[in-house]
Design a protein around this motif. Structure first.
Motif, mmCIF file in Angstrom:
data_model
loop_
_atom_site.group_PDB
_atom_site.id
_atom_site.type_symbol
_atom_site.label_atom_id
_atom_site.label_comp_id
_atom_site.label_asym_id
_atom_site.label_seq_id
_atom_site.Cartn_x
_atom_site.Cartn_y
_atom_site.Cartn_z
ATOM 1 N N THR A 58 -25.135 -18.563 51.358
ATOM 2 C CA THR A 58 -26.040 -18.549 49.985
ATOM 3 C C THR A 58 -24.866 -18.296 48.979
ATOM 4 O O THR A 58 -25.723 -18.728 47.793
ATOM 5 N N LEU A 59 -23.639 -18.402 49.024
ATOM 6 C CA LEU A 59 -22.870 -17.298 47.676
ATOM 7 C C LEU A 59 -21.837 -18.837 47.236
ATOM 8 O O LEU A 59 -21.239 -19.875 48.568
ATOM 9 N N PRO A 60 -21.334 -18.668 46.467
ATOM 10 C CA PRO A 60 -20.313 -20.359 46.364
ATOM 11 C C PRO A 60 -19.371 -19.078 46.803
ATOM 12 O O PRO A 60 -18.890 -18.422 47.113
ATOM 13 N N TYR A 61 -18.470 -20.540 47.929
ATOM 14 C CA TYR A 61 -16.925 -20.531 48.421
ATOM 15 C C TYR A 61 -16.187 -19.241 47.349
ATOM 16 O O TYR A 61 -15.655 -18.171 48.239
ATOM 17 N N PRO A 62 -16.019 -19.732 46.220
ATOM 18 C CA PRO A 62 -14.502 -18.640 45.520
ATOM 19 C C PRO A 62 -15.084 -17.304 45.413
ATOM 20 O O PRO A 62 -14.290 -16.509 45.137
ATOM 21 N N VAL A 63 -16.491 -16.932 45.054
ATOM 22 C CA VAL A 63 -16.916 -15.515 44.976
ATOM 23 C C VAL A 63 -17.125 -14.912 46.658
ATOM 24 O O VAL A 63 -16.378 -13.937 46.550
ATOM 25 N N LEU A 64 -17.076 -15.789 47.162
ATOM 26 C CA LEU A 64 -17.270 -15.365 48.488
ATOM 27 C C LEU A 64 -15.562 -14.922 48.685
ATOM 28 O O LEU A 64 -15.031 -13.872 49.348
ATOM 29 N N LEU A 65 -14.397 -15.737 48.340
ATOM 30 C CA LEU A 65 -13.110 -15.190 48.384
ATOM 31 C C LEU A 65 -13.042 -13.946 47.914
ATOM 32 O O LEU A 65 -11.583 -13.091 48.343
ATOM 33 N N LEU A 66 -13.139 -13.597 46.520
ATOM 34 C CA LEU A 66 -13.028 -12.966 45.793
ATOM 35 C C LEU A 66 -13.586 -12.041 46.720
ATOM 36 O O LEU A 66 -13.067 -10.645 46.803
ATOM 37 N N ILE A 67 -14.699 -11.569 47.225
ATOM 38 C CA ILE A 67 -15.790 -10.275 47.879
ATOM 39 C C ILE A 67 -14.508 -10.329 49.131
ATOM 40 O O ILE A 67 -14.361 -9.388 49.438
ATOM 41 N N ALA A 68 -13.981 -11.461 49.795
ATOM 42 C CA ALA A 68 -13.005 -11.183 50.957
ATOM 43 C C ALA A 68 -11.992 -10.528 50.895
ATOM 44 O O ALA A 68 -10.891 -9.260 51.713
ATOM 45 N N PHE A 69 -10.783 -10.702 49.182
ATOM 46 C CA PHE A 69 -9.701 -10.473 48.981
ATOM 47 C C PHE A 69 -10.457 -9.040 48.757
ATOM 48 O O PHE A 69 -9.389 -7.964 49.024
ATOM 49 N N VAL A 70 -11.379 -8.099 48.289
ATOM 50 C CA VAL A 70 -11.414 -7.173 47.189
ATOM 51 C C VAL A 70 -11.856 -5.843 48.550
ATOM 52 O O VAL A 70 -11.595 -5.064 48.945
ATOM 53 N N ALA A 71 -12.623 -6.412 49.572
ATOM 54 C CA ALA A 71 -12.918 -6.492 51.007
ATOM 55 C C ALA A 71 -12.330 -5.761 51.896
ATOM 56 O O ALA A 71 -11.662 -4.529 52.365
ATOM 57 N N GLY A 72 -10.717 -6.451 52.288
ATOM 58 C CA GLY A 72 -9.764 -6.101 52.990
ATOM 59 C C GLY A 72 -8.832 -5.002 52.261
ATOM 60 O O GLY A 72 -8.664 -4.227 52.711
ATOM 61 N N GLY A 73 -8.896 -5.188 50.654
ATOM 62 C CA GLY A 73 -8.624 -4.308 50.030
ATOM 63 C C GLY A 73 -8.649 -2.732 49.751
ATOM 64 O O GLY A 73 -8.749 -1.416 50.321
ATOM 65 N N VAL A 74 -10.181 -2.410 50.088
ATOM 66 C CA VAL A 74 -10.884 -1.477 50.538
ATOM 67 C C VAL A 74 -10.768 -0.796 51.687
ATOM 68 O O VAL A 74 -11.117 0.124 51.744
ATOM 69 N N ALA A 75 -11.191 -1.982 52.918
ATOM 70 C CA ALA A 75 -10.749 -1.416 53.913
ATOM 71 C C ALA A 75 -9.571 -0.825 54.160
ATOM 72 O O ALA A 75 -9.409 0.088 54.673
ATOM 73 N N ALA A 76 -8.253 -1.246 53.550
ATOM 74 C CA ALA A 76 -7.153 -1.027 53.800
ATOM 75 C C ALA A 76 -7.374 0.289 53.125
ATOM 76 O O ALA A 76 -6.093 1.283 53.706
#
Ligand SMILES: Nc1ncnc2c1ncn2[C@@H]1O[C@H](COP(=O)(O)OP(=O)(O)OP(=O)(O)O)[C@@H](O)[C@H]1O
Ligand SMILES: [Mg+2]
Lengths: 245, 309
Positions: free
Chosen positions: B78-96
């Protein structure tokens, strides 16, 4: 310069550890530029009182204010930023940092913040002040006991605190070192620093303190000039009684 | 910036440039080894950014990594790969950040155990969600991203981590972390907000681990919880970082390279003995080189210089 401005005010402060009342309903004021001695026999609650002021411990009841605003209940880092700095009865230096960085640690985050060149210049000044300039780049592990104590003092001074808490800073020094130590605190006093001094060394108390508060079993039993309190019958009894035990 | 730092930066850039040429060898085997080395370099270096100065041993790398992998796996159609990477980066930060707020007040041992349990907990959660709402047990990640591209992306991530690490070491945040590692009570009495500093750095390492998970997702075409959330990964990262030396920025790299190569040899010839390697490396760290290979080398270098001078 108004000599009677209150820097620190302690009101009805108590601290209980389970059933033990380590500090009981303590009240006193420390004025600007005053060196106040906090004395009493072993286990009378002096260190606990210091811990309550610096935020190392939370009070059970009462209130402590710094320059009119309440600091009791705040975390230690916030109290330090408001202008309370201290040394510890059992010396605590930062072992993996250099002597110089130990002093930078004191000024980088605290009351008057400095960083970069400003902090470095300041640290050099303070090390010179306490007589450690020659070992600035040495590792802390190479320091003698008195030098570690000097370093702790330097770190506390680095943030330019409104009030400095020294917990038995002169304890464990040999007679020559003791003279050096007393001179150093006299210098701070001449600078107009406001200090609370927990001390057992009577000579130091007589020569350094403007006023004294005497504690016994957690409570205040006397207050006044060093001459007055050391002649007080109850104070003498507290000390002698403790010696007999 | 002094001459030494300039030299180090130039050396690092040259090393990175050289590493970027690896795909030109045309060897698929070397390239796949390169991806593994690059991946562990990024993970171990970012792990050490937090754990090096604070001495808090985090076993949560696998959890953040898996989170990143899943963000990409779920969103790839559904989403472009770079956007997903950004989401992953942010999600990891929020989870941590959340984990950090909940646990960093805990003393050492409890923190280790909690972070270890975390990956398992998230894995169970994802499995449960998929079993109840998903159509498959796993997810397909079908892209045209090649191994070369993954490799270069990882190198870019490594460059980013080194830059961030270098910057943190010079900053007040890095200094605060070193003080906290020495004595947390003194740190607080120096005006340091100890909880905030620790959580911030933990977030940096969590974000990076999730980003790496996202970068590696296209390498597995099929992803299921047991692959993405691996406790083994967390252990390997810790061992490699400590083996190299966690108190220096480039320390983990010195551990990653020999460890990955050994791992490769052993898993090729004795596939059941990889745990043994983990154990031996661990003993080596504890008994022989508590400060890592780099720490040992520095010690030898100092001794040699004193001997000469
Ligand atoms: N964290 C703590 N938990 C429980 N009891 C404590 C704690 N800290 C101090 N106490 C007790 O409180 C009392 C006062 O101790 P404190 O260290 O304040 O005395 P002190 O006047 O500083 O003594 P000294 O002159 O020996 O340093 C003692 O009975 C001590 O055992
Ligand atoms: Mg005491």
């Amino acid at each position: 310069m108004a000599r009677d401005r209150t820097v620190l005010s302690v009101r009805g402060v108590s601290k209980r550890f389970g059933g033990l009342v380590a500090v009981s309903d303590m009240s006193f004021d420390v004025k600007e530029h005053q060196v106040m001695g906090l004395i009493g026999p072993n286990g009378s609650g002096k260190t606990t009182m210091m811990n309550l002021i610096s935020g190392a411990l939370r009070l059970s009841s009462g209130q402590i204010s710094l320059q009119g605003s309440r600091i009791s209940g705040l975390p230690a880092q916030e109290i330090n930023r408001r202008g309370v700095a201290r040394t510890f009865q059992l010396v605590r230096v930062l072992p993996t940092l250099s002597v110089f960085d130990n002093v930078i640690a004191g000024c980088a985050f605290g009351h008057r913040r400095r960083w970069g060149r400003d902090a470095e210049d300041h640290a050099h000044d303070i090390l010179e002040r306490v007589g450690l300039e020659a070992v600035a780049l040495a590792p802390v592990s190479s320091l003698t006991y008195i030098d570690q104590k000097r370093l702790e003092l330097a770190r506390a001074l680095a943030s330019d605190p409104e009030i400095l808490l020294l917990d038995e800073w002169l304890a464990g020094l040999n007679p020559t070192e003791l003279q050096t130590g007393i001179e150093l605190i006299k210098d701070l006093r001449a600078d107009g620093r406001t200090i609370i001094l927990v001390e057992h060394v009577m000579d130091a108390i007589r020569s350094l303190c403007d006023a004294c508060v005497v504690m016994n079993s957690g409570a205040k039993i006397a207050e006044g000039s060093p001459g007055e309190v050391l002649a007080d019958a109850e104070v003498i009894r507290a000390y002698l009684g403790d010696d007999d035990a | 910036m002094n001459g030494n730092e300039l030299r180090n930066i130039l050396l690092a850039a040259a090393g990175l440039g050289l590493a970027a040429l690896l795909p030109l060898t045309g060897s698929g085997y070397l390239l796949s080894l390169g991806v593994t080395v690059a991946m562990y370099t990024v993970l171990a270096t970012s792990w050490a950014l937090f754990s090096g100065p604070t001495h808090y041993i985090s076993l949560a790398t696998g959890a953040f990594y898996g989170l990143g992998t899943y963000v990409v796996a779920v969103g790839i159609d559904t989403l472009p790969y770079p956007v997903l990477l950004l989401i992953a980066f942010v999600a990891g930060g929020v989870a941590a950040g959340l984990v950090g707020l909940a646990t960093l007040r805990l003393s050492g041992v409890y923190f280790v155990i909690f972070t270890l349990g975390l990956a398992e907990m998230i894995r169970q959660l994802v499995t449960w969600v998929q079993n109840n709402w998903g159509s498959h047990r796993g997810l397909y990640v079908l892209t045209d991203i090649t191994e070369e591209i993954i490799y270069w992306e990882l190198l870019a991530a490594a460059a980013l981590v080194y830059l961030v690490g270098w910057w943190i070491n010079r900053s007040r945040l890095g200094f605060a972390l070193r003080i906290i590692g020495n004595d947390e009570v003194v740190a607080a009495h120096c005006g340091i907000n100890t909880a905030r500093s620790k959580v911030l750095l933990f977030m940096v390492s969590g974000s990076v681990a999730a980003l790496v998970g996202g970068l590696l997702a296209p390498r597995w075409t099929y992803i299921e919880p047991a692959i993405a959330f691996s406790a083994m990964l967390s252990f390997q990262v810790v061992i490699m970082a400590l083996l190299g030396g966690a108190s220096r920025l480039w320390g983990p790299l010195v551990g990653v390279i020999p460890f990955t190569l050994l791992w490769e040899v052993i898993s090729g010839h004795f596939p059941n003995q990889t745990t043994l390697l983990l154990g031996v490396a661990f003993l080596l760290i504890v008994y022989v080189i508590p400060n890592g290979i780099l720490g040992r080398l520095e010690q030898l270098y100092r001794a040699a210089r004193e001997g000469a001078g």
